[in-house]
Write a protein that holds these residues in place. Structure first.
Motif, mmCIF file in Angstrom:
data_model
loop_
_atom_site.group_PDB
_atom_site.id
_atom_site.type_symbol
_atom_site.label_atom_id
_atom_site.label_comp_id
_atom_site.label_asym_id
_atom_site.label_seq_id
_atom_site.Cartn_x
_atom_site.Cartn_y
_atom_site.Cartn_z
ATOM 1 N N THR A 113 0.047 3.478 -0.719
ATOM 2 C CA THR A 113 0.159 3.865 -2.252
ATOM 3 C C THR A 113 1.464 4.736 -2.541
ATOM 4 O O THR A 113 1.261 5.737 -3.002
ATOM 5 C CB THR A 113 -1.088 4.406 -3.042
ATOM 6 N N TYR A 123 10.618 2.222 0.951
ATOM 7 C CA TYR A 123 9.644 1.446 1.538
ATOM 8 C C TYR A 123 10.236 1.572 2.988
ATOM 9 O O TYR A 123 9.121 1.511 3.947
ATOM 10 C CB TYR A 123 9.387 0.091 1.056
ATOM 11 N N GLN A 388 10.965 -4.503 -4.779
ATOM 12 C CA GLN A 388 10.057 -5.394 -4.860
ATOM 13 C C GLN A 388 9.703 -6.417 -3.738
ATOM 14 O O GLN A 388 8.581 -6.593 -3.240
ATOM 15 C CB GLN A 388 10.421 -6.496 -6.009
ATOM 16 N N ALA A 391 7.680 -3.795 -1.229
ATOM 17 C CA ALA A 391 6.452 -3.749 -1.886
ATOM 18 C C ALA A 391 5.539 -4.928 -1.507
ATOM 19 O O ALA A 391 4.111 -4.675 -1.105
ATOM 20 C CB ALA A 391 6.249 -3.231 -3.556
ATOM 21 N N ASP A 392 5.850 -5.924 -1.529
ATOM 22 C CA ASP A 392 5.338 -7.302 -1.154
ATOM 23 C C ASP A 392 4.847 -7.018 0.419
ATOM 24 O O ASP A 392 3.754 -7.337 0.878
ATOM 25 C CB ASP A 392 6.201 -8.600 -1.189
ATOM 26 N N ILE A 395 2.943 -3.147 1.437
ATOM 27 C CA ILE A 395 1.718 -2.863 0.537
ATOM 28 C C ILE A 395 0.731 -3.819 0.771
ATOM 29 O O ILE A 395 -0.622 -3.497 1.360
ATOM 30 C CB ILE A 395 1.805 -2.342 -0.987
ATOM 31 N N LEU A 396 1.015 -4.941 0.850
ATOM 32 C CA LEU A 396 0.155 -6.200 0.787
ATOM 33 C C LEU A 396 0.065 -6.883 2.425
ATOM 34 O O LEU A 396 -0.839 -6.928 2.958
ATOM 35 C CB LEU A 396 0.383 -7.361 -0.324
ATOM 36 N N SER A 499 -1.653 0.299 -6.186
ATOM 37 C CA SER A 499 -0.322 0.744 -5.760
ATOM 38 C C SER A 499 0.483 -0.497 -5.963
ATOM 39 O O SER A 499 1.760 -0.362 -6.296
ATOM 40 C CB SER A 499 -0.257 0.931 -4.286
ATOM 41 N N TYR A 500 0.341 -1.628 -5.715
ATOM 42 C CA TYR A 500 1.205 -2.893 -5.866
ATOM 43 C C TYR A 500 1.561 -3.005 -7.290
ATOM 44 O O TYR A 500 2.822 -3.304 -7.716
ATOM 45 C CB TYR A 500 0.750 -4.099 -5.269
ATOM 46 N N GLN A 504 5.417 -3.095 -8.933
ATOM 47 C CA GLN A 504 5.773 -4.026 -9.886
ATOM 48 C C GLN A 504 6.353 -3.679 -11.240
ATOM 49 O O GLN A 504 7.227 -4.077 -11.630
ATOM 50 C CB GLN A 504 5.045 -5.290 -9.889
#
Length: 526
Positions: A113, A123, A388, A391-392, A395-396, A499-500, A504
């Motif tokens: 996060t 990232y 973005q 983050a994809d 994070i996920l 966090s995601y 976004q």
């Protein structure tokens, strides 16, 4: 003596809710921890902060007491040794351990996060502020934070290797120092996993799996420089491995048993080079032997079908199979989304270059300026799209990947339980044969054979009782490990989703801000 157990037939399992198995148990724990270590005198419990695991969400991994109205009895005194002879005998309750060592959820949540304070490439580089990395603890509280940083290439050519600095901060008395920095190779992480798995896997403990080996990525790094020529950034493979190693150590530190393990503490605080874990090499003799052992275990899993005696395990097995299938579909979707955003960022950058070339050839001053500003705008939008996509992935996607690995560990402990069951059944079969032998010798009047045969019966009766006890112990340990696994899973996904969403929303705010900034330039064309 033990009797055979036969599993009742179960109705078809159906669970549409991924998190339906998470159990929330409110516990009011009152326990005293006495640590027999000169370094830990005077330790006192702390009031957990709101972002840590609360006592309401924790499970006692080692208590054998029965549940009363859904609440386990946690009032027993627990003693923790610095060098426990039997770590399963006197291990602290998770409620006390998490209260004393504030690694809990905060460290893992911090790991996934961090988008709000990261820039375009944050990232990728794993950059975090000190406030994000360090868990705030009260003055009398205990904490531990672990970070893996500064990958460095040692040597040249195919014999070169990467090292990582493992930085640990803690005030737990079991550790020799409050702040430690050690250099570790990837093989050291694999060696740590082998030691923990050897000690705990057969007892039903979920030992986190380290990152997988990547021969292609490792070879590329060995044959090229440790950094890319473009802006001195680390290769993507190195950064991904660094982040994965950090998550691996944090997951070990979260577990109340592994946290106090001597091998884990040695890994974090021994400044000397650890003994080379040569058996971790994929091409070594031990690696080939492990491959054949895995093949043999796979055949055993297919050939042997255990007559399940506990409906709980049958239900959990089916639920975890469904969960794994859903995770794999989600992972594939995230990989597609990540690739799509990367392509969008590339196309946006290409459009910006085209607009810049067009502005250079435009004679109208106002239009030329507007085109140049739009080119700059698309350069900024490229960075947002890269954010973005990061983050994809970080994070996920990486969270899903970690949990697929953990589900593999769950399957491994289930198989260890099957092996314990096989040992128990074998002992029962041998006991039956020895009893038949006694009856045969007695019926034929061979008194000289009867006494030794009865001794063998007693020996196998003891083996049956011992193997049954081991089977019951591992079954109980797996149940409690999976209870903790469910609680941790819900917390991890909650933190990742929040966090995601924040990442976004921040990206969308930037896009709107960039277009609003450009609007006056378009209106100024005359």
């Amino acid at each position: 003596m033990a009797d055979d157990r036969y599993a009742p037939k179960l109705d078809e399992f159906n669970d549409d809710d991924l998190f339906a198995s998470a159990i929330e148990i409110k516990v009011e724990a009152k326990a005293d921890i006495s640590i027999e270590d000169d370094r830990s005198n005077g330790l006192s419990p702390i009031e957990e902060q709101s972002h840590n695991l609360s006592a309401a969400d924790e499970i006692d991994l080692n208590s054998d007491s029965e549940y009363k109205d859904g609440v386990p009895d946690t009032k027993a005194k627990i003693e923790l040794r610095s060098e426990p002879e039997d770590i399963f005998e006197d291990i602290p309750d998770p409620k006390e351990v998490h209260g004393e060592t504030m690694v809990g959820r905060s460290t893992l949540e911090t790991l996934v996060t961090s988008p709000r304070t990261q820039s375009c490439n944050a990232y990728h580089t794993g950059t975090m502020t000190e406030d994000e990395k360090v868990i705030t603890a009260e003055s009398d509280g205990k904490f531990i934070t672990i970070s893996v940083k500064d990958p460095q290439k040692i040597g040249d050519g195919i014999s070169s290797f990467l090292t990582y600095n493992v930085v640990t901060r803690t005030n737990i008395g079991l550790f020799k120092k409050t702040e430690m920095t050690v250099s570790r190779r990837f093989s050291d992480f694999l060696g740590l996993h082998d030691k923990l798995a050897e000690k705990y896997l057969h007892k039903g403990r979920l030992v986190p799996a380290p990152p997988e080996k990547n021969v292609v990525g490792t070879t590329k790094v060995k044959m090229t420089g440790g950094q890319t020529e473009h802006e001195g950034k680390l290769p993507e493979f190195v950064e991904r491995r660094r982040a994965a190693l950090e998550r691996y150590l944090i997951r070990i530190a979260i577990h109340p048993i592994f946290q106090v393990d001597p091998d884990f503490r040695e890994f974090l605080e021994c400044e000397d080079e650890l003994p080379r874990a040569s058996n971790t090499s994929a091409l070594s003799g031990a690696g080939v032997l492990r491959l054949f052992n895995r093949m043999g275990e796979t055949v055993t899993k297919i050939a042997f079908k255990m007559g399940e005696s506990d409906p709980w395990f049958e239900e959990r097995h089916q639920q975890l199979e469904t969960l794994e299938s859903q995770f794999r579909r989600l992972q594939a979707s995230l990989e597609g989304l990540y690739s799509h955003r990367r392509e969008l960022a590339f196309a946006t950058a290409a459009l910006g270059k085209g607009l810049a070339l067009l502005s250079n050839g435009e004679d109208h001053a106002g239009l030329s300026r507007a085109l140049a500003k739009m080119a700059e705008l698309h350069d900024k939008l490229e960075g947002v799209h890269n954010d973005q996509s990061n983050a994809d992935f970080y994070i996920l996607h990486e969270l899903i990947k970690d949990y697929l690995s953990l589900l593999g560990v769950v399957k491994d402990v289930f198989h260890e339980r099957v092996k314990a069951f096989q040992t128990w059944q074998h002992a029962q079969q041998m006991l039956a044969k020895k009893r038949e032998a006694v009856d045969r010798w007695e019926s034929t009047g061979r008194s000289d054979k009867v006494a030794p045969a009865k001794d063998e019966v007693l020996e196998w009766e003891a083996k049956v009782n011992r193997s049954q006890e081991e089977f019951d112990v591992i079954s109980k340990a797996i149940k409690k490990e999976l209870e903790l696994f469910d609680l941790q899973r819900v917390k991890d996904f909650k933190a990742a989703f929040i966090s995601y969403l924040e990442a976004q929303m921040k990206a969308q705010d930037k896009i709107i801000e960039h277009w609003e900034t450009y609007m006056p330039e378009a209106k100024a064309i005359a």
